[in-house]
Design a protein around this motif. Structure first.
Motif, short mmCIF file in Angstrom:
data_model
loop_
_atom_site.label_atom_id
_atom_site.label_comp_id
_atom_site.label_asym_id
_atom_site.label_seq_id
_atom_site.Cartn_x
_atom_site.Cartn_y
_atom_site.Cartn_z
N SER A 108 1.01 -1.34 -0.09
CA SER A 108 0.18 0.20 -0.18
C SER A 108 1.01 1.26 0.17
N GLN A 109 0.64 1.95 -0.83
CA GLN A 109 1.13 3.57 -0.68
C GLN A 109 0.68 3.98 0.72
N GLU A 110 1.69 4.95 1.56
CA GLU A 110 1.42 5.16 2.73
C GLU A 110 0.00 5.97 2.85
N TYR A 111 -0.37 6.75 2.01
CA TYR A 111 -1.55 7.34 2.06
C TYR A 111 -2.79 6.67 2.13
N ALA A 112 -2.64 5.50 1.76
CA ALA A 112 -3.85 4.60 1.55
C ALA A 112 -4.04 3.28 2.62
N ILE A 113 -3.04 3.66 3.71
CA ILE A 113 -3.00 2.69 4.65
C ILE A 113 -4.34 2.41 5.41
N ASP A 114 -4.73 3.63 5.79
CA ASP A 114 -6.07 3.47 6.62
C ASP A 114 -7.30 3.04 5.73
N PHE A 115 -7.45 3.21 4.36
CA PHE A 115 -8.53 2.57 3.45
C PHE A 115 -8.32 1.07 3.70
N TYR A 116 -7.02 0.65 3.56
CA TYR A 116 -6.88 -1.01 3.58
C TYR A 116 -7.14 -1.43 5.00
N LYS A 117 -6.74 -0.57 6.14
CA LYS A 117 -7.16 -1.14 7.29
C LYS A 117 -8.57 -1.22 7.47
N LYS A 118 -9.53 -0.42 7.23
CA LYS A 118 -10.77 -0.65 7.24
C LYS A 118 -11.39 -1.75 6.46
N LEU A 119 -10.51 -2.27 5.44
CA LEU A 119 -10.98 -3.45 4.90
C LEU A 119 -10.38 -4.67 5.56
N GLY A 120 -9.62 -4.83 6.48
CA GLY A 120 -9.41 -5.95 7.35
C GLY A 120 -7.84 -6.10 6.97
N TYR A 121 -7.14 -5.27 6.46
CA TYR A 121 -5.70 -5.61 6.14
C TYR A 121 -4.95 -5.02 7.14
N GLN A 122 -3.85 -5.68 7.68
CA GLN A 122 -2.79 -5.37 8.60
C GLN A 122 -1.33 -5.02 8.02
N THR A 123 -0.64 -4.00 8.67
CA THR A 123 0.56 -3.62 8.23
C THR A 123 1.41 -4.85 8.75
N ASP A 124 2.25 -4.92 7.77
CA ASP A 124 3.43 -6.19 7.77
C ASP A 124 4.77 -5.97 7.74
N SER A 125 5.00 -4.51 7.69
CA SER A 125 6.37 -4.03 7.33
C SER A 125 6.53 -2.82 7.71
N ASP A 126 7.95 -2.43 7.72
CA ASP A 126 7.96 -0.95 7.88
C ASP A 126 7.95 -0.40 6.81
N VAL A 127 7.89 1.17 6.52
CA VAL A 127 7.84 1.71 5.31
C VAL A 127 9.07 1.60 4.39
N PHE A 128 8.78 1.52 3.14
CA PHE A 128 9.98 1.28 2.08
C PHE A 128 9.39 2.08 0.99
N MET A 129 10.56 2.09 0.12
CA MET A 129 10.28 3.07 -1.07
C MET A 129 10.03 2.10 -2.27
N ASP A 130 9.10 2.46 -3.10
CA ASP A 130 8.97 1.55 -4.24
C ASP A 130 8.44 2.85 -5.40
#
Length: 142
Positions: A108-130
């Motif tokens: 997920s792009q950083e700005y969209a993290i909350d969007f995916y969290k509301k859909l049940g996704y959980q963060t599984d890493s530190d921030v990285f650049m892509d």
């Protein structure tokens, strides 16, 4: 919006055009990074979102050994704010279930993290650049 699996070259061109407009034009991702080796593979499924007979959203699903990966989720600028991203992710999850996968991964792009969290996704890493954009890996079991 209707979400459908891409079935022909015309639909695939719509997918790539949406991705070009969103990722290349808006977010300044180099085209050679946006359209990659997986896009030419039969191992991915492309999805196209259509509203009023116009293509407005695109995505792809890549299947790995023990998980499916949501990738390249894009909604045209003029179509945002209408829950098309939510509809696209829901359709992708249904396709993944049809393929008998239970684990989903996405970057997920950083700005969209909350969007995916509301859909049940959980963060599984530190921030990285892509492609010069901050991302985090997220997972969900379905």
């Amino acid at each position: 919006m209707i979400v459908k699996l891409v079935e022909n070259e015309i639909e695939k061109k719509h997918v790539f055009e949406i991705r070009r407009l969103v990722f290349v034009n808006e977010q300044k991702v180099p085209l050679e990074e946006e359209i990659d080796i997986y896009d030419k593979s039969d191992a991915v499924l492309h999805l196209l979102g259509i509203h009023n007979e116009l293509p407005v959203a695109a995505s792809r699903i890549r299947f790995e050994d023990n998980y499916a990966k949501l990738e390249r989720i894009a909604v045209l600028k003029e179509a945002r704010g209408k829950y098309y991203g939510l509809e696209m992710v829901g359709a992708m999850e249904n396709v993944i279930l049809d393929h008998k996968y239970k684990k989903i991964v996405l970057n997920s792009q950083e700005y969209a993290i909350d969007f995916y969290k509301k859909l049940g996704y959980q963060t599984d890493s530190d921030v990285f650049m892509d492609a010069g954009i901050p991302h985090v890996r997220m997972i969900k079991n379905i």
